[in-house]
Scaffold this motif. Sequence first.
Motif, mmCIF file in Angstrom:
data_model
loop_
_atom_site.group_PDB
_atom_site.id
_atom_site.type_symbol
_atom_site.label_atom_id
_atom_site.label_comp_id
_atom_site.label_asym_id
_atom_site.label_seq_id
_atom_site.Cartn_x
_atom_site.Cartn_y
_atom_site.Cartn_z
ATOM 1 N N UNK A 1 7.228 9.739 -1.515
ATOM 2 C CA UNK A 1 7.017 8.465 -0.818
ATOM 3 C C UNK A 1 6.456 7.434 -1.793
ATOM 4 N N UNK A 2 6.768 6.143 -1.591
ATOM 5 C CA UNK A 2 6.193 5.129 -2.480
ATOM 6 C C UNK A 2 4.663 5.104 -2.365
ATOM 7 N N UNK A 3 3.987 4.971 -3.496
ATOM 8 C CA UNK A 3 2.529 4.826 -3.500
ATOM 9 C C UNK A 3 2.156 3.366 -3.321
ATOM 10 N N UNK A 4 3.028 2.489 -3.817
ATOM 11 C CA UNK A 4 2.704 1.069 -3.872
ATOM 12 C C UNK A 4 3.946 0.258 -3.564
ATOM 13 N N UNK A 5 3.791 -0.768 -2.699
ATOM 14 C CA UNK A 5 4.907 -1.663 -2.377
ATOM 15 C C UNK A 5 4.501 -3.095 -2.719
ATOM 16 N N UNK A 6 5.318 -3.751 -3.503
ATOM 17 C CA UNK A 6 5.103 -5.171 -3.804
ATOM 18 C C UNK A 6 6.164 -5.980 -3.067
ATOM 19 N N UNK A 7 5.745 -7.043 -2.354
ATOM 20 C CA UNK A 7 6.722 -7.980 -1.806
ATOM 21 C C UNK A 7 6.382 -9.376 -2.316
ATOM 22 N N UNK A 8 7.386 -10.039 -2.870
ATOM 23 C CA UNK A 8 7.186 -11.400 -3.376
ATOM 24 C C UNK A 8 7.527 -12.427 -2.299
ATOM 25 N N UNK A 9 7.211 -13.671 -2.568
ATOM 26 C CA UNK A 9 7.604 -14.868 -1.789
ATOM 27 C C UNK A 9 6.752 -15.159 -0.559
ATOM 28 N N UNK A 10 5.642 -14.442 -0.397
ATOM 29 C CA UNK A 10 4.692 -14.803 0.645
ATOM 30 C C UNK A 10 4.981 -14.265 2.032
ATOM 31 N N UNK A 11 6.125 -13.612 2.220
ATOM 32 C CA UNK A 11 6.410 -13.042 3.557
ATOM 33 C C UNK A 11 5.624 -11.753 3.693
ATOM 34 N N UNK A 12 4.909 -11.616 4.822
ATOM 35 C CA UNK A 12 4.114 -10.401 5.002
ATOM 36 C C UNK A 12 4.745 -9.516 6.059
ATOM 37 N N UNK A 13 5.901 -8.982 5.709
ATOM 38 C CA UNK A 13 6.572 -8.053 6.622
ATOM 39 C C UNK A 13 7.361 -7.034 5.801
ATOM 40 N N UNK A 14 7.820 -6.018 6.510
ATOM 41 C CA UNK A 14 8.510 -4.903 5.855
ATOM 42 C C UNK A 14 10.028 -5.103 5.900
#
Length: 251
Positions: free
Chosen positions: A180-193
Amino acid sequence: MIPIDPHKLPVHLAVIMDGNGRWAQQRMLRRIVGHQRGAETVKMVVEQSSLLGIKYLTLFAFSSENWSRPALEVRALMTLLKKYIRQETARMMRKNIRYNVIGNRNDLPDDVNETLDEAMQKTAANTGMVLTLALSYGGRQELSRAAARLAQDAVDGLVTPDKITTELFESYLDTGGLPDPDFLIRTSGEMRISNFLLWQLAYTELYFTETNWPDFTINELHKALTDFQSRERRFGLTSDQISRRGDISNV
Ligand code: IPE
Ligand code: IPE
Ligand code: MG
Protein backbone atom coordinates in the motif's frame (compact mmCIF):
# COMPACT_ATOMS: atom_id res chain seq x y z
CA MET A 1 17.90 21.86 -0.13
CA ILE A 2 16.12 20.31 2.86
CA PRO A 3 17.94 17.15 4.11
CA ILE A 4 16.12 13.85 3.74
CA ASP A 5 16.71 10.87 6.02
CA PRO A 6 17.21 7.96 3.59
CA HIS A 7 15.97 5.53 6.26
CA LYS A 8 12.62 7.26 6.62
CA LEU A 9 11.43 7.40 3.05
CA PRO A 10 8.07 6.07 1.94
CA VAL A 11 8.51 2.62 0.43
CA HIS A 12 5.62 3.42 -1.89
CA LEU A 13 4.94 6.98 -3.03
CA ALA A 14 1.71 7.73 -4.90
CA VAL A 15 0.96 10.99 -6.70
CA ILE A 16 -2.21 12.60 -8.04
CA MET A 17 -0.68 14.85 -10.68
CA ASP A 18 -3.24 17.65 -10.90
CA GLY A 19 -3.42 21.22 -12.20
CA ASN A 20 -2.01 20.95 -15.73
CA GLY A 21 -5.07 22.58 -17.27
CA ARG A 22 -5.17 25.49 -14.82
CA TRP A 23 -1.41 26.02 -15.23
CA ALA A 24 -1.95 26.46 -18.99
CA GLN A 25 -5.13 28.53 -18.72
CA GLN A 26 -3.48 30.98 -16.32
CA ARG A 27 -0.92 31.57 -19.07
CA MET A 28 -3.49 31.82 -21.88
CA LEU A 29 -2.16 28.55 -23.29
CA ARG A 30 -4.09 25.51 -24.45
CA ARG A 31 -4.68 22.83 -21.78
CA ILE A 32 -2.56 20.34 -23.72
CA VAL A 33 0.46 22.61 -23.30
CA GLY A 34 -0.07 22.16 -19.56
CA HIS A 35 -0.06 18.39 -20.01
CA GLN A 36 3.15 18.63 -22.05
CA ARG A 37 4.81 20.67 -19.31
CA GLY A 38 3.42 18.21 -16.77
CA ALA A 39 5.29 15.42 -18.55
CA GLU A 40 8.56 17.24 -17.71
CA THR A 41 7.60 17.16 -14.02
CA VAL A 42 6.92 13.43 -14.36
CA LYS A 43 10.49 12.91 -15.61
CA MET A 44 11.88 14.84 -12.64
CA VAL A 45 9.79 12.97 -10.04
CA VAL A 46 10.63 9.57 -11.57
CA GLU A 47 14.34 10.38 -11.64
CA GLN A 48 14.40 11.82 -8.11
CA SER A 49 12.35 8.99 -6.60
CA SER A 50 14.62 6.38 -8.10
CA LEU A 51 17.74 8.31 -7.00
CA LEU A 52 16.42 8.59 -3.45
CA GLY A 53 15.78 4.85 -3.33
CA ILE A 54 11.97 4.87 -3.29
CA LYS A 55 10.95 1.32 -4.24
CA TYR A 56 7.48 1.97 -5.70
CA LEU A 57 6.19 5.10 -7.42
CA THR A 58 2.58 5.18 -8.60
CA LEU A 59 1.34 8.05 -10.76
CA PHE A 60 -2.32 8.84 -11.45
CA ALA A 61 -2.04 9.75 -15.12
CA PHE A 62 -5.60 9.26 -16.47
CA SER A 63 -8.77 8.40 -14.56
CA SER A 64 -11.84 6.39 -15.62
CA GLU A 65 -13.75 9.68 -15.33
CA ASN A 66 -11.25 11.55 -17.55
CA TRP A 67 -12.72 9.70 -20.58
CA SER A 68 -15.61 12.20 -20.36
CA ARG A 69 -13.34 15.18 -21.13
CA PRO A 70 -13.52 16.76 -24.61
CA ALA A 71 -12.46 14.19 -27.24
CA LEU A 72 -9.65 16.44 -28.44
CA GLU A 73 -8.05 16.56 -24.98
CA VAL A 74 -8.43 12.79 -24.50
CA ARG A 75 -6.78 12.15 -27.88
CA ALA A 76 -3.97 14.56 -27.11
CA LEU A 77 -3.37 12.90 -23.73
CA MET A 78 -3.18 9.44 -25.33
CA THR A 79 -0.71 10.71 -27.93
CA LEU A 80 1.38 12.36 -25.23
CA LEU A 81 1.37 9.18 -23.16
CA LYS A 82 2.58 7.10 -26.09
CA LYS A 83 5.31 9.61 -26.87
CA TYR A 84 6.40 9.75 -23.23
CA ILE A 85 6.69 5.97 -22.87
CA ARG A 86 8.58 5.61 -26.16
CA GLN A 87 11.01 8.40 -25.28
CA GLU A 88 11.60 7.31 -21.72
CA THR A 89 12.03 3.54 -22.04
CA ALA A 90 15.79 3.81 -22.73
CA ARG A 91 16.20 5.93 -19.61
CA MET A 92 14.13 3.42 -17.59
CA MET A 93 16.58 0.73 -18.72
CA ARG A 94 19.57 2.83 -17.66
CA LYS A 95 17.98 3.48 -14.30
CA ASN A 96 16.87 -0.14 -13.81
CA ILE A 97 13.19 0.94 -13.48
CA ARG A 98 10.32 -1.47 -14.19
CA TYR A 99 7.06 -0.28 -15.75
CA ASN A 100 3.72 -1.47 -14.45
CA VAL A 101 0.17 -0.40 -15.34
CA ILE A 102 -3.06 -0.45 -13.31
CA GLY A 103 -6.52 0.42 -14.58
CA ASN A 104 -8.94 -0.84 -17.19
CA ARG A 105 -6.67 -1.42 -20.16
CA ASN A 106 -9.61 -2.65 -22.29
CA ASP A 107 -10.66 0.98 -22.76
CA LEU A 108 -7.24 2.19 -23.92
CA PRO A 109 -6.59 2.54 -27.69
CA ASP A 110 -4.74 -0.42 -29.25
CA ASP A 111 -1.64 1.60 -30.13
CA VAL A 112 -1.32 2.80 -26.52
CA ASN A 113 -1.67 -0.78 -25.25
CA GLU A 114 0.97 -1.96 -27.70
CA THR A 115 3.38 0.76 -26.53
CA LEU A 116 2.70 -0.16 -22.89
CA ASP A 117 3.21 -3.90 -23.52
CA GLU A 118 6.47 -3.20 -25.28
CA ALA A 119 7.74 -0.99 -22.45
CA MET A 120 6.66 -3.50 -19.79
CA GLN A 121 8.31 -6.39 -21.63
CA LYS A 122 11.55 -4.46 -22.12
CA THR A 123 11.79 -3.41 -18.48
CA ALA A 124 10.38 -6.64 -16.97
CA ALA A 125 13.73 -7.87 -15.63
CA ASN A 126 14.72 -4.53 -14.07
CA THR A 127 15.17 -4.79 -10.32
CA GLY A 128 15.10 -1.12 -9.25
CA MET A 129 12.06 1.09 -8.69
CA VAL A 130 8.64 -0.09 -9.90
CA LEU A 131 6.93 2.74 -11.76
CA THR A 132 3.18 2.11 -11.88
CA LEU A 133 1.06 4.23 -14.20
CA ALA A 134 -2.62 4.43 -13.28
CA LEU A 135 -4.33 4.67 -16.67
CA SER A 136 -8.07 4.54 -17.26
CA TYR A 137 -8.02 3.89 -13.53
CA GLY A 138 -10.81 4.31 -10.98
CA GLY A 139 -10.82 2.84 -7.49
CA ARG A 140 -14.49 1.82 -7.54
CA GLN A 141 -14.08 0.26 -10.98
CA GLU A 142 -11.03 -1.68 -9.75
CA LEU A 143 -12.95 -2.92 -6.70
CA SER A 144 -15.91 -4.07 -8.75
CA ARG A 145 -13.64 -5.82 -11.27
CA ALA A 146 -11.93 -7.58 -8.35
CA ALA A 147 -15.30 -8.62 -6.91
CA ALA A 148 -16.39 -9.97 -10.31
CA ARG A 149 -13.21 -12.06 -10.67
CA LEU A 150 -13.56 -13.38 -7.14
CA ALA A 151 -17.20 -14.29 -7.80
CA GLN A 152 -16.15 -16.15 -10.95
CA ASP A 153 -13.55 -18.12 -8.97
CA ALA A 154 -16.24 -18.98 -6.44
CA VAL A 155 -18.57 -20.16 -9.22
CA ASP A 156 -15.68 -22.24 -10.60
CA GLY A 157 -15.22 -23.82 -7.17
CA LEU A 158 -11.76 -22.31 -6.57
CA VAL A 159 -12.81 -20.18 -3.56
CA THR A 160 -15.37 -20.59 -0.76
CA PRO A 161 -16.73 -17.64 1.28
CA ASP A 162 -14.86 -18.71 4.45
CA LYS A 163 -11.55 -18.27 2.56
CA ILE A 164 -12.22 -14.60 1.71
CA THR A 165 -9.84 -12.53 3.86
CA THR A 166 -8.53 -9.01 3.25
CA GLU A 167 -5.29 -10.59 1.96
CA LEU A 168 -7.15 -12.81 -0.50
CA PHE A 169 -9.34 -9.93 -1.68
CA GLU A 170 -6.27 -7.72 -2.18
CA SER A 171 -4.73 -10.29 -4.47
CA TYR A 172 -7.63 -9.69 -6.89
CA LEU A 173 -6.94 -5.93 -7.14
CA ASP A 174 -4.89 -4.43 -9.98
CA THR A 175 -2.25 -3.61 -7.36
CA GLY A 176 -1.91 -7.26 -6.21
CA GLY A 177 1.75 -7.67 -5.27
CA LEU A 178 2.37 -3.96 -4.57
CA PRO A 179 2.53 -2.70 -0.98
CA ASP A 180 0.00 0.00 0.00
CA PRO A 181 1.21 3.58 -0.57
CA ASP A 182 2.86 5.11 2.51
CA PHE A 183 2.56 8.64 1.20
CA LEU A 184 0.23 10.38 -1.27
CA ILE A 185 0.98 13.78 -2.78
CA ARG A 186 -1.73 15.72 -4.61
CA THR A 187 -0.87 18.97 -6.38
CA SER A 188 -3.07 21.95 -7.38
CA GLY A 189 -4.85 22.56 -4.08
CA GLU A 190 -7.70 20.07 -4.49
CA MET A 191 -8.21 18.14 -1.27
CA ARG A 192 -9.86 14.99 -2.51
CA ILE A 193 -8.97 11.49 -3.60
CA SER A 194 -10.92 11.54 -6.89
CA ASN A 195 -11.48 7.76 -6.97
CA PHE A 196 -7.75 6.93 -6.70
CA LEU A 197 -6.65 3.71 -4.89
CA LEU A 198 -9.68 3.67 -2.57
CA TRP A 199 -8.76 0.39 -0.88
CA GLN A 200 -5.00 0.91 -0.82
CA LEU A 201 -5.02 4.42 0.72
CA ALA A 202 -6.62 3.19 3.98
CA TYR A 203 -3.60 4.19 6.12
CA THR A 204 -1.65 6.37 3.70
CA GLU A 205 -0.30 9.73 4.90
CA LEU A 206 -1.82 12.48 2.72
CA TYR A 207 -0.08 15.64 1.51
CA PHE A 208 -1.68 18.46 -0.44
CA THR A 209 0.09 21.39 -2.06
CA GLU A 210 -1.32 24.42 -3.88
CA THR A 211 1.34 24.15 -6.60
CA ASN A 212 0.10 23.06 -10.03
CA TRP A 213 1.80 19.92 -11.35
CA PRO A 214 3.91 21.65 -14.07
CA ASP A 215 5.37 23.95 -11.38
CA PHE A 216 6.13 21.15 -8.90
CA THR A 217 9.92 21.21 -8.30
CA ILE A 218 12.61 18.98 -6.77
CA ASN A 219 12.59 21.30 -3.79
CA GLU A 220 8.85 20.80 -3.30
CA LEU A 221 9.23 17.04 -3.59
CA HIS A 222 11.92 17.12 -0.91
CA LYS A 223 9.72 19.38 1.25
CA ALA A 224 6.87 16.88 0.97
CA LEU A 225 9.15 13.95 1.85
CA THR A 226 10.52 15.86 4.84
CA ASP A 227 6.93 16.40 5.99
CA PHE A 228 6.31 12.65 5.67
CA GLN A 229 9.28 11.99 7.96
CA SER A 230 7.70 14.05 10.72
CA ARG A 231 4.45 12.03 10.75
CA GLU A 232 3.70 9.44 13.40
CA ARG A 233 1.96 6.51 11.74
CA ARG A 234 -0.15 4.88 14.42
CA PHE A 235 -2.32 2.36 12.54
CA GLY A 236 -4.89 2.49 15.31
CA LEU A 237 -2.40 2.07 18.18
CA THR A 238 -1.58 4.66 20.83
CA SER A 239 1.38 6.97 20.52
CA ASP A 240 3.00 5.22 23.54
CA GLN A 241 2.74 1.86 21.89
CA ILE A 242 4.37 3.24 18.76
CA SER A 243 7.32 4.78 20.59
CA ARG A 244 7.85 1.60 22.65
CA ARG A 245 7.82 -0.42 19.45
CA GLY A 246 10.39 2.04 18.07
CA ASP A 247 12.59 1.47 21.17
CA ILE A 248 12.46 -2.28 20.64
CA SER A 249 13.26 -2.10 16.94
CA ASN A 250 16.17 0.24 17.65
CA VAL A 251 17.83 -2.22 20.07
C1 IPE B 1 -4.13 16.64 -14.37
O1 IPE B 1 -4.38 17.95 -14.72
C2 IPE B 1 -3.97 15.73 -15.57
C3 IPE B 1 -5.12 14.85 -15.83
C4 IPE B 1 -6.17 14.71 -15.09
C5 IPE B 1 -5.05 14.03 -17.03
P1 IPE B 1 -5.83 18.47 -15.10
O2 IPE B 1 -5.99 18.33 -16.56
O3 IPE B 1 -6.86 17.83 -14.26
O4 IPE B 1 -5.70 20.01 -14.72
P2 IPE B 1 -6.82 20.91 -14.07
O5 IPE B 1 -7.28 20.24 -12.80
O6 IPE B 1 -7.92 21.03 -15.07
O7 IPE B 1 -6.14 22.21 -13.80
C1 IPE C 1 -7.55 13.25 -10.95
O1 IPE C 1 -7.58 14.54 -11.42
C2 IPE C 1 -7.08 12.33 -12.05
C3 IPE C 1 -5.68 12.48 -12.45
C4 IPE C 1 -4.78 13.23 -11.90
C5 IPE C 1 -5.28 11.66 -13.56
P1 IPE C 1 -8.94 15.21 -11.95
O2 IPE C 1 -8.58 16.59 -12.35
O3 IPE C 1 -9.55 14.35 -12.98
O4 IPE C 1 -9.84 15.18 -10.64
P2 IPE C 1 -11.13 16.04 -10.27
O5 IPE C 1 -12.06 15.92 -11.44
O6 IPE C 1 -10.68 17.46 -10.07
O7 IPE C 1 -11.64 15.44 -9.01
MG1 MG D 1 -7.68 18.29 -12.47
